[in-house]
Structure formats: structure tokens, C-alpha cells
Scaffold this motif. Structure first.
Motif, short mmCIF file in Angstrom:
data_model
loop_
_atom_site.label_atom_id
_atom_site.label_comp_id
_atom_site.label_asym_id
_atom_site.label_seq_id
_atom_site.Cartn_x
_atom_site.Cartn_y
_atom_site.Cartn_z
N MET A 86 0.83 -1.20 0.00
CA MET A 86 0.00 0.00 0.00
C MET A 86 0.87 1.26 0.00
O MET A 86 0.56 2.25 -0.66
CB MET A 86 -0.91 0.01 1.23
CG MET A 86 -1.95 -1.10 1.28
SD MET A 86 -3.12 -1.02 -0.09
CE MET A 86 -2.46 -2.32 -1.16
N LEU A 87 1.98 1.22 0.72
CA LEU A 87 2.89 2.35 0.77
C LEU A 87 3.52 2.61 -0.59
O LEU A 87 3.65 3.77 -1.02
CB LEU A 87 3.98 2.08 1.82
CG LEU A 87 4.75 3.26 2.37
CD1 LEU A 87 3.83 4.25 3.06
CD2 LEU A 87 5.84 2.77 3.33
N THR A 88 3.89 1.55 -1.30
CA THR A 88 4.50 1.71 -2.62
C THR A 88 3.51 2.29 -3.62
O THR A 88 3.84 3.22 -4.38
CB THR A 88 5.02 0.35 -3.12
OG1 THR A 88 5.97 -0.17 -2.18
CG2 THR A 88 5.68 0.48 -4.48
N ILE A 89 2.29 1.76 -3.65
CA ILE A 89 1.29 2.26 -4.58
C ILE A 89 0.93 3.71 -4.26
O ILE A 89 0.83 4.57 -5.15
CB ILE A 89 0.02 1.38 -4.55
CG1 ILE A 89 0.36 -0.07 -4.92
CG2 ILE A 89 -1.03 1.92 -5.51
CD1 ILE A 89 0.96 -0.24 -6.28
N SER A 90 0.73 4.02 -2.98
CA SER A 90 0.36 5.38 -2.61
C SER A 90 1.48 6.37 -2.92
O SER A 90 1.22 7.50 -3.35
CB SER A 90 0.00 5.44 -1.12
OG SER A 90 1.13 5.20 -0.31
N SER A 91 2.73 5.96 -2.75
CA SER A 91 3.86 6.84 -3.06
C SER A 91 3.92 7.14 -4.55
O SER A 91 4.18 8.28 -4.96
CB SER A 91 5.17 6.21 -2.60
OG SER A 91 5.16 5.96 -1.22
N SER A 92 3.68 6.13 -5.38
CA SER A 92 3.67 6.34 -6.83
C SER A 92 2.58 7.32 -7.23
O SER A 92 2.80 8.24 -8.04
CB SER A 92 3.45 5.00 -7.54
OG SER A 92 4.41 4.05 -7.17
N VAL A 93 1.41 7.14 -6.65
CA VAL A 93 0.26 7.98 -7.00
C VAL A 93 0.47 9.42 -6.54
O VAL A 93 0.23 10.38 -7.29
CB VAL A 93 -1.03 7.38 -6.40
CG1 VAL A 93 -2.16 8.39 -6.43
CG2 VAL A 93 -1.42 6.12 -7.16
N THR A 94 0.92 9.60 -5.31
CA THR A 94 1.09 10.96 -4.79
C THR A 94 2.18 11.72 -5.55
O THR A 94 2.08 12.94 -5.75
CB THR A 94 1.42 10.95 -3.30
OG1 THR A 94 2.51 10.05 -3.05
CG2 THR A 94 0.22 10.52 -2.48
#
Length: 550
Positions: A86-94
Motif C-alpha cells: 500500500m505504501l508503494t502504490i500510494s507513493s507512486s500515485v502521490t
């Protein structure tokens, strides 16, 4: 790798907060430096997230006891497969949304909402999201929610337009209510178990009377249901999100509701593995899917339509949680990762449509497939992904959940399978509706002749980009390429719309489309990771031992 990963666990929370403080100290000066700091920090957070994901998958959960204090006194941060993913996906999106917002000129071209306001708030939001994913105890989870929500109040209402303040007020009231309920739930859990550390809670929770356990579970589900905007607790969402600018709406829709879903996944698998409220979750999932998509069918505004599809597809994630099987949890994990990316992409596309056509009202749009073929392609791919057209990741996620329902074999499971299939068909219908109205049919004269579209926001009408419009004729007065006014900026004032879409805005949206397609190309490894995450969540032992016996 393990020692390095342990030292990196706190950084996704600490780095954005340090950068936000630095940017507040700098103020509105050194704008290029401000933008560089924001981008560099989010790139760093993304790199750290990837390292944590690799370490968690190969070596097990990565745990840090801040200050060297062991539970229950100290604060515990845990990066297991689920939180690291979840941290990896959210970092990419932000990161992509930040670059998009920079191109839109939300911060650096607006005197009302300067760079010194938007970027610190955005970085604090990122820190809150990261803290929520890494929290190893309920109170720190609560702190993460509050950090995230405090920043969201600023981002949602910044600019002070009437529509934005009205919608933001409803969001603030609902958020404060959920925070009060969350604080009460934590107090009840502590009174019953004597700890707020989730790893310690597991054995103590199992020893509680069934009625007490169900009461605690219901309280937590109520809080997380409000955060996730499940039916009937998500009525606030369609009126709150569409009033904000596209980048803010995109990151809210992509991430904030998924934080609620993540919290459900974490607490249901760790604290309530033999839930007595599975039927309640099943009904909530079914109603969220059906009512949400029926609401989307009835909409004529693109942002509101996407907001209702968001509520609907949260139902798919709750579907997997309600099944509480390895297949169901794995399907929910895969679908959360997929949906964060696709939903964010579609809201960024809505911003591009607004930039090109001056409105998100489908009745006033048309011909965009001919006028802007690239924009049409950028919408079409994530729209079909959301609808679940083979072989895209949306289809793979829904197929995994439907197979999990069939494997369960219960009556309610088959009802969910039928509801999920119907929701998928209606999602395809809504995306086809948007395509036909906004892209496929003939363009109205306003788009082809450069006439300014009227805006419902009384504060719109001033262009601060140097390309204004005549107040009588509505024709462009600046040197921009076929410029027109209509779409709302971060401050609620008008921004320039043009035939040629800004390159970085379009480029970052295409990057997110490519990320969504990567989930299809790399579906095998991602499904395998989701399966391993589900096994780890349901086993509970790896998480508990990593926290209590580091």
C-alpha cells in the motif's frame, strides 16, 4: 537488507513532515527550491517503499520500536507485505499527482493560495497516509488518521469559494464525528484488553466474551466504514470531492477511502479472524456495489459520476474482506492496489477534460475524441480497466473475487457474486455513457468556436495566468493557444483552458495509465504477492512474533 530496511521504516513518515516544516519556514520564496524539495522527498519515499516491499516479501515484517521502547509503552511501526504494498502504490500515485498539480499551476501561479500553503499541506497528507499504513497500534493509527484529515481540511476548502466551503464543511463534520467514534472505540478496546498494540491484542481479544468482542468489532467497523465511504456511511462523498480541483480530488479518491479499507483488512484479519459480523459485511458490500453504481448511472457530471463509482467499487474490496478466506483477502488486496491507481487516473483525466472543455457537465461536452484524440485514449484505457474488460487488471481483480465467492459456496457468497457481476456490467454502461456524451458525439459550438462556457461558481471569472477573457464577449484576451476560461483552480478562480493540453499534466496522467497497465502485464507476480500477503494476514503469527519478539 533486513538491517537497512529496519532503519528505513520510519522515513516515509518523517521525511514528508521534515520537508513540510522546511517549506513553511522558507515561505513563498525560492519557488523552484520549494517544488524541488517536494518532488525529491516523494521520489525518496517511493524508493524507500520499494525497498521495504522487497524486504517484507523476502524476510518477513520489518518492525521498529521508536525510541527503543517495547510494547505496550512504545510506538511500533510495522512494514509487512500488505502495508509495504500500500505504501508503494500510494507513493507512486502521490508523486504523479504532485507533478500534475505543479503543471496546473495550482501553487506557484496563485497569489491567493501560494506555494507555501499547498505543498506543506500535501506533504503532511502524505505523512499521515504513510503513518496509517505503518501503524502497529490503534492509537498511532488514530494519529495517522488525524494527521491526514487535518491536511485534507486545508486542501479541500482552500480558496474559500462558497461551494467549496459548503462541501468542505460537511466533510469536516463527518470526519470529526468519525474521529470521536474512533477515540471512543480505542478507549473501549483499552478498557477490555489493557493495550492498544494490535499484536498484543490478539490473544487478549480471543479471551473476551463474544458479546464484548462483537461490540468492539462493530465500533471499529463503523469508524472505518465512514472513512472508506461504504453504504450507507458514504453519503458525504459525492458532494465533497467534486468541488475540489482535479489533483486534490484525485488523491482523495485514490487514497483516503483506501486507508479505511486497509484498516478493515488489518483489524478484521488480526483482531477478529472469526468474525460474527461477516453477514453484516456481506450486506454492506452488496449494497455499496449496487447503490453506488446506480447513483453513478443517474449522474450527468463526470466528477460526481466517478465519485459514485468509487463508492460502488469499495464494495468489491469489502466483498473480499467479508469472505475472510485466503482467496477473498488476496482478491481484496489486489483490487485495492488496482483501484488506487485507476480511480486516481480517472479523476486526473476529469481535470484534463475540464481543462479542454471548460466543464465536467456531460451535457455540455462532446466531440473530444476528434478534438483531442490523446485525451480520448487516456480516458478510454482506465475506463475499460475500471469496468473490468479482459485482460486488464480490473477484470483480473474482479475475477479473483468472484472465484473466491464461488469457492466459498455459501448463499450470501453467491449473492455477492451476482451483485459483483451486475455492478461490473453497470460500470461498463456508465463508462460507455461518458464516452458517448463527452467523446463520441458531435462537439457543441462552444468547443469548436472558442466560446467561454458558463460556470456555476460565482467566484470564477478571473484568469490569473495572463490569458484573460473579455467580460462581455467571453473571447480570449491573452496570447494563449485558443485560450478560454472555465475550470476551477486551487483557489476557486478561473484558469485558462486551451486546445493544447499542458505537457506535464498529460504526461503524468499517461504515466498513471501505464502503471495501471503494468498491473496487467505483471499480474502474475502481483497476484502471487497478494496471495502471500493474504496468507500472512490470516496466519497472524508472523506479524505477532515480529512485533513482540524482534
Amino acid at each position: 537488507m533486513t538491517a537497512l530496511a529496519h532503519s528505513l521504516v520510519p522515513l516515509p513518515v518523517v521525511l514528508p513532515l521534515l520537508a513540510a516544516g522546511l517549506k513553511l519556514a522558507v515561505g513563498a520564496r525560492l519557488q523552484r527550491t520549494q517544488r524541488g524539495i517536494s518532488v525529491a522527498v516523494l521520489v525518496g519515499v517511493l524508493a524507500i517503499s520499494v525497498v521495504l516491499l522487497v524486504a517484507a516479501d523476502s524476510d518477513g515484517p520489518q518492525v521498529v520500536h521508536l525510541g527503543g521502547w517495547a510494547p505496550p509503552v512504545g510506538i511500533v511501526l510495522v512494514a509487512d507485505r500488505l502495508s509495504a504494498l500500500m505504501l508503494t502504490i500510494s507513493s507512486s500515485v502521490t508523486l504523479c499527482v504532485l507533478v500534475y498539480s505543479l503543471s496546473q499551476g495550482m501553487a506557484d501561479r496563485d497569489e491567493v493560495t501560494p506555494l507555501s500553503v499547498f505543498h506543506p499541506s500535501y506533504l503532511v497528507l502524505v505523512a499521515g497516509v504513510s503513518n496509517t499504513f505503518l501503524a502497529g497500534d490503534l492509537f498511532n493509527l488514530y494519529v495517522g488518521f488525524e494527521i491526514m484529515l487535518t491536511a485534507s481540511y486545508v486542501l479541500l476548502t482552500v480558496g474559500g469559494t462558497q461551494a467549496r466551503v459548503r462541501a468542505g464543511s460537511a466533510y469536516v463534520v463527518v470526519s470529526l464525528l468519525s474521529s470521536l467514534l474512533f477515540a471512543a472505540a480505542i478507549a473501549m478496546v483499552y478498557a477490555a484488553t489493557g493495550t492498544v498494540t494490535m499484536a498484543q491484542m490478539t490473544e487478549r481479544m480471543d479471551a473476551l466474551p463474544p458479546a464484548v468482542r462483537s461490540s468492539l468489532e462493530l465500533m471499529l467497523l463503523l469508524v472505518f466504514g465512514i472513512k472508506a465511504a461504504v453504504f450507507p456511511l458514504g453519503a458525504w462523498l459525492p458532494d465533497s470531492y467534486p468541488t475540489a480541483p482535479a489533483p486534490v480530488t484525485a488523491v482523495f479518491a485514490g487514497l483516503l477511502t483506501k486507508v479505511g479499507v486497509y484498516s478493515m483488512l488489518r483489524t478484521q484479519t488480526l483482531l477478529f479472524p472469526d468474525s460474527r459480523l461477516a453477514t453484516v459485511l456481506t450486506v454492506v458490500a452488496l449494497l455499496s456495489m449496487i447503490v453506488g453504481i446506480l447513483g453513478a448511472v443517474a449522474q450527468s457530471d463526470l466528477k460526481r459520476l466517478l465519485s459514485f463509482t468509487l463508492i460502488s467499487h469499495i464494495g468489491y474490496m469489502v466483498f473480499g474482506i467479508a469472505l475472510a478466506s485466503v482467496r477473498g483477502i488476496a482478491g481484496a488486496v489486489f483490487y485495492v492496489a488496482h483501484h488506487i491507481t485507476v480511480q486516481t487516473t480517472l479523476f486526473l483525466v476529469a481535470g484534463l477534460v475540464e481543462r479542454r472543455g471548460g466543464t465536467c457537465d456531460l451535457q455540455r461536452l462532446g466531440g473530444l475524441a476528434k478534438l483531442s484524440p490523446v485525451l480520448a485514449a487516456v480516458f478510454f484505457v482506465p475506463a475499460m480497466n475500471l469496468a473490468g474488460i479482459p485482460p486488464l487488471s480490473g477484470f483480473l481483480g474482479k475475477l479473483g473475487l468472484l472465484r473466491a465467492g464461488v469457492a466459498d459456496g455459501g448463499v450470501w457468497a453467491y449473492v455477492l457474486v451476482a451483485g459483483g457481476a451486475l455492478t461490473s456490467l453497470l460500470t461498463l454502461y456508465t463508462m460507455a455513457k461518458v464516452w458517448n456524451l463527452a467523446f463520441w458525439r458531435g462537439a457543441p459550438p462552444e468547443l469548436t468556436e472558442g466560446i467561454v462556457l458558463e460556470s456555476d461558481d460565482p467566484d470564477e471569472g478571473e484568469d490569473n495566468s495572463g490569458n484573460g477573457t473579455d467580460s462581455v464577449s467571453g473571447t480570449p484576451t491573452g496570447p494563449a493557444d485558443n485560450a478560454r476560461s472555465a475550470a476551477a483552480s486551487l483557489s476557486g478562480r478561473a484558469i485558462t483552458t486551451s486546445v493544447r493540453l499542458p505537457g506535464p499534466m498529460l504526461g503524468t496522467t499517461i504515466a498513471l495509465v501505464a502503471l495501471g497497465l503494468a498491473f496487467t502485464v505483471l499480474a502474475g507476480p502481483l497476484v502471487g504477492l497478494a496471495d502471500r500477503a493474504a496468507v500472512e494476514l490470516l496466519a497472524r503469527t508472523p506479524y505477532i512474533e515480529a512485533v513482540l519478539n524482534p
